[in-house]
Design a protein around this motif. Structure first.
Motif, PDB file in Angstrom:
ATOM      1  N   THR A  36     -35.561  17.764  26.579  1.00  0.00           N
ATOM      2  CA  THR A  36     -34.687  17.931  27.744  1.00  0.00           C
ATOM      3  C   THR A  36     -33.244  17.651  27.367  1.00  0.00           C
ATOM      4  O   THR A  36     -32.332  18.355  27.802  1.00  0.00           O
ATOM      5  N   SER A  37     -33.009  16.664  26.544  1.00  0.00           N
ATOM      6  CA  SER A  37     -31.646  16.330  26.094  1.00  0.00           C
ATOM      7  C   SER A  37     -31.048  17.483  25.295  1.00  0.00           C
ATOM      8  O   SER A  37     -29.879  17.830  25.477  1.00  0.00           O
ATOM      9  N   ARG A  38     -31.857  18.066  24.425  1.00  0.00           N
ATOM     10  CA  ARG A  38     -31.371  19.202  23.638  1.00  0.00           C
ATOM     11  C   ARG A  38     -31.053  20.393  24.524  1.00  0.00           C
ATOM     12  O   ARG A  38     -30.065  21.088  24.324  1.00  0.00           O
ATOM     13  N   ARG A  39     -31.944  20.629  25.513  1.00  0.00           N
ATOM     14  CA  ARG A  39     -31.736  21.738  26.425  1.00  0.00           C
ATOM     15  C   ARG A  39     -30.438  21.545  27.210  1.00  0.00           C
ATOM     16  O   ARG A  39     -29.650  22.466  27.368  1.00  0.00           O
ATOM     17  N   ASN A  40     -30.186  20.345  27.687  1.00  0.00           N
ATOM     18  CA  ASN A  40     -28.945  20.053  28.422  1.00  0.00           C
ATOM     19  C   ASN A  40     -27.730  20.254  27.524  1.00  0.00           C
ATOM     20  O   ASN A  40     -26.709  20.777  27.968  1.00  0.00           O
ATOM     21  N   LEU A  41     -27.859  19.843  26.278  1.00  0.00           N
ATOM     22  CA  LEU A  41     -26.757  20.019  25.325  1.00  0.00           C
ATOM     23  C   LEU A  41     -26.494  21.502  25.083  1.00  0.00           C
ATOM     24  O   LEU A  41     -25.334  21.936  25.038  1.00  0.00           O
ATOM     25  N   LEU A  42     -27.556  22.302  24.955  1.00  0.00           N
ATOM     26  CA  LEU A  42     -27.401  23.736  24.749  1.00  0.00           C
ATOM     27  C   LEU A  42     -26.795  24.422  25.969  1.00  0.00           C
ATOM     28  O   LEU A  42     -26.086  25.416  25.840  1.00  0.00           O
TER      29      LEU A  42
END
Length: 190
Positions: free
Chosen positions: A5-11
């Motif tokens: 989820t953190s990576r998705r938010n960053l993307l």
């Protein structure tokens, strides 16, 4: 919150960051254009303050002019203008009257015909006049690459020792003639 989820938010926010950086750069460029601190033609030449690279060009046969080589650009009687041009170049037509004016003033103008067909180059000179004292043909474009030419027209001013003192990418305009070209030629002649 998971790592995925953190990576998705960053993307999700990455494109926003890229757009923000691009917008900031564009704003700074526009501000620089306004206050004169940004020159879009201001790509520096590595040749300024140096002699030109070694080269030798074949002549434009139909012109009857001597060819051009690096040896012709050393120990000169005065400053010379070296102009890269082509018959297919629309800005070359715009600047051509200024080269003719330099020729009439007694300034040697040396030409490098860039990636052109010989009949077209000769027709251009017949139609618009021939300001060149020497003229070489750079059909493959190798000499232009060695000089760092970005496109035609491109003009250089060399001093008596053959050192490049000025370069302009683009057509020479009346303003450029009065503000830069003529004053520099006068200083180099003195």
């Amino acid at each position: 919150m998971s790592t995925a989820t953190s990576r998705r938010n960053l993307l999700i926010f990455a494109p926003l960051g890229v757009a923000l950086a691009g917008g900031t750069g564009f704003y700074l460029m526009l501000r620089g254009l306004q206050d004169g601190s940004f020159n879009p033609r201001g790509v520096p030449s590595v040749l300024i303050g140096r002699t030109v690279p070694e080269f030798g060009l074949p002549p434009l046969e139909s012109s009857g002019l001597p060819t051009l080589a690096s040896a012709d650009l050393a120990n000169l009687p005065g400053p010379v203008v070296v102009n890269f041009w082509a018959s297919w170049c629309v800005p070359c037509i715009i600047e051509h009257p200024h080269l003719m004016a330099l020729h009439r003033r007694g300034v040697p103008v040396y030409g490098v015909n860039y990636k052109d067909r010989a009949p077209d180059a000769q027709a251009f000179l017949t139609r618009h006049g021939n300001p060149y004292t020497r003229l070489g043909v750079d059909q493959p474009g190798r000499v232009a690459i060695d000089w760092g030419v970005y496109g035609v027209p491109e003009t250089y001013i060399l001093d008596r020792q053959g050192v490049v003192r000025w370069r302009w990418a683009g057509p020479i305009t009346p303003e450029l003639m009065s503000q830069e070209v003529n004053p520099l030629l006068d200083r180099l002649r003195a």
